[in-house]
Write a protein that holds these residues in place. Sequence first.
Motif, PDB file in Angstrom:
ATOM      1  N   ALA A  27       0.856  -1.183   0.000  1.00 31.85           N
ATOM      2  CA  ALA A  27       0.000   0.000   0.000  1.00 31.85           C
ATOM      3  C   ALA A  27       0.892   1.232   0.000  1.00 31.85           C
ATOM      4  CB  ALA A  27      -0.912   0.004   1.228  1.00 31.85           C
ATOM      5  N   GLN A  28       0.505   2.221  -0.719  1.00 32.43           N
ATOM      6  CA  GLN A  28       1.315   3.434  -0.769  1.00 32.43           C
ATOM      7  C   GLN A  28       0.424   4.666  -0.929  1.00 32.43           C
ATOM      8  OE1 GLN A  28       3.912   2.965  -4.148  1.00 32.43           O
ATOM      9  NE2 GLN A  28       2.363   3.613  -5.605  1.00 32.43           N
ATOM     10  N   ALA A  29       0.979   5.792  -0.559  1.00 31.25           N
ATOM     11  CA  ALA A  29       0.287   7.067  -0.702  1.00 31.25           C
ATOM     12  C   ALA A  29       1.333   8.147  -0.956  1.00 31.25           C
ATOM     13  CB  ALA A  29      -0.531   7.376   0.544  1.00 31.25           C
ATOM     14  N   LYS A  30       0.891   9.245  -1.542  1.00 28.80           N
ATOM     15  CA  LYS A  30       1.789  10.349  -1.865  1.00 28.80           C
ATOM     16  C   LYS A  30       1.201  11.657  -1.324  1.00 28.80           C
ATOM     17  CE  LYS A  30       3.279   8.166  -6.204  1.00 28.80           C
ATOM     18  NZ  LYS A  30       3.356   8.313  -7.684  1.00 28.80           N
ATOM     19  N   ASN A  31       2.061  12.679  -1.371  1.00 28.41           N
ATOM     20  CA  ASN A  31       1.645  14.040  -1.022  1.00 28.41           C
ATOM     21  C   ASN A  31       1.125  14.132   0.413  1.00 28.41           C
ATOM     22  OD1 ASN A  31       2.265  14.824  -3.695  1.00 28.41           O
ATOM     23  ND2 ASN A  31       0.193  14.266  -4.379  1.00 28.41           N
ATOM     24  N   PHE A  32       1.986  13.734   1.372  1.00 29.29           N
ATOM     25  CA  PHE A  32       1.646  13.843   2.790  1.00 29.29           C
ATOM     26  C   PHE A  32       1.744  15.304   3.242  1.00 29.29           C
ATOM     27  CE2 PHE A  32       2.569   9.424   2.384  1.00 29.29           C
ATOM     28  CZ  PHE A  32       1.840   8.788   3.372  1.00 29.29           C
TER      29      PHE A  32
END
Length: 266
Positions: A27-32
Amino acid sequence: KIFNKTHTIDAMLGHEVSFKGSESVKAQAKNFTFDAFGNDNLSVGTTPSAVESARAESLRLSFFARAFYSYKDRYMFDATIRGSASSVFGTNNRWGTFWSAGIAWNLHHEEWLKSATWIQQFKLRGSLGSSGNQNYTTNRSLAVYNYYNDKYYNGFTGATLSNMENPYLGWEQKMDYNIGLDFRTSALTVRADAYIADTKDLVFSRTLLPSSGFSTVSDNLGVVRNKGFELSVNYRLFQRGASWLAVFGKVAYNDNRILEISDALE
């Protein structure tokens, strides 16, 4: 077991069950907006991605036997046999039977050579036997589907076959023939081997006609032969206490040839 200080016999029966598995989740996410949580709260990222997960499992069941006999530590014989089934292979071809046999002659234990006390070991040996290889990904013989969350049919997730099933995919088998000698004195060690190794039913991806709907399928194809020899020599020039100086050399030659190509590749 030793009888009359002359005969040595050893035997063994056994079975083995082994399991190998792995699981993964991505799982990944960007723009924290801030990174104080690290990996503990990916929802803080304003651009998440789809979660990916995978699992791989393989099982193997084996039965084996071994026997060894020695006469006065001069003449030795051993034999083994093993039957193994692996879930890696096709449902119709999971079992393989493998065996080996070997003989050895310790010449330095013969009466006519015992007077040569400077010889610590002089052994002639020979062996032949088969073995199997199952080091492949777990799904090469199975029908594998790809699922598409953005495509539906009658309300169900869309899926396509990405790997063609082959229920007859079996063990890659290797047959080894070997003769050799071991010679050792207080300063000199020599080991020599000559061998032939024939490998058949190699697991390859065979090209298919486009009309099949697949580009390749895993199959057992061909025979490959390796033939050669190895010679290693170690000589200790001198030794003084715990210090010593030795020279070592090794010569090896191998000839690799394709003996047979499956009709499917012609």
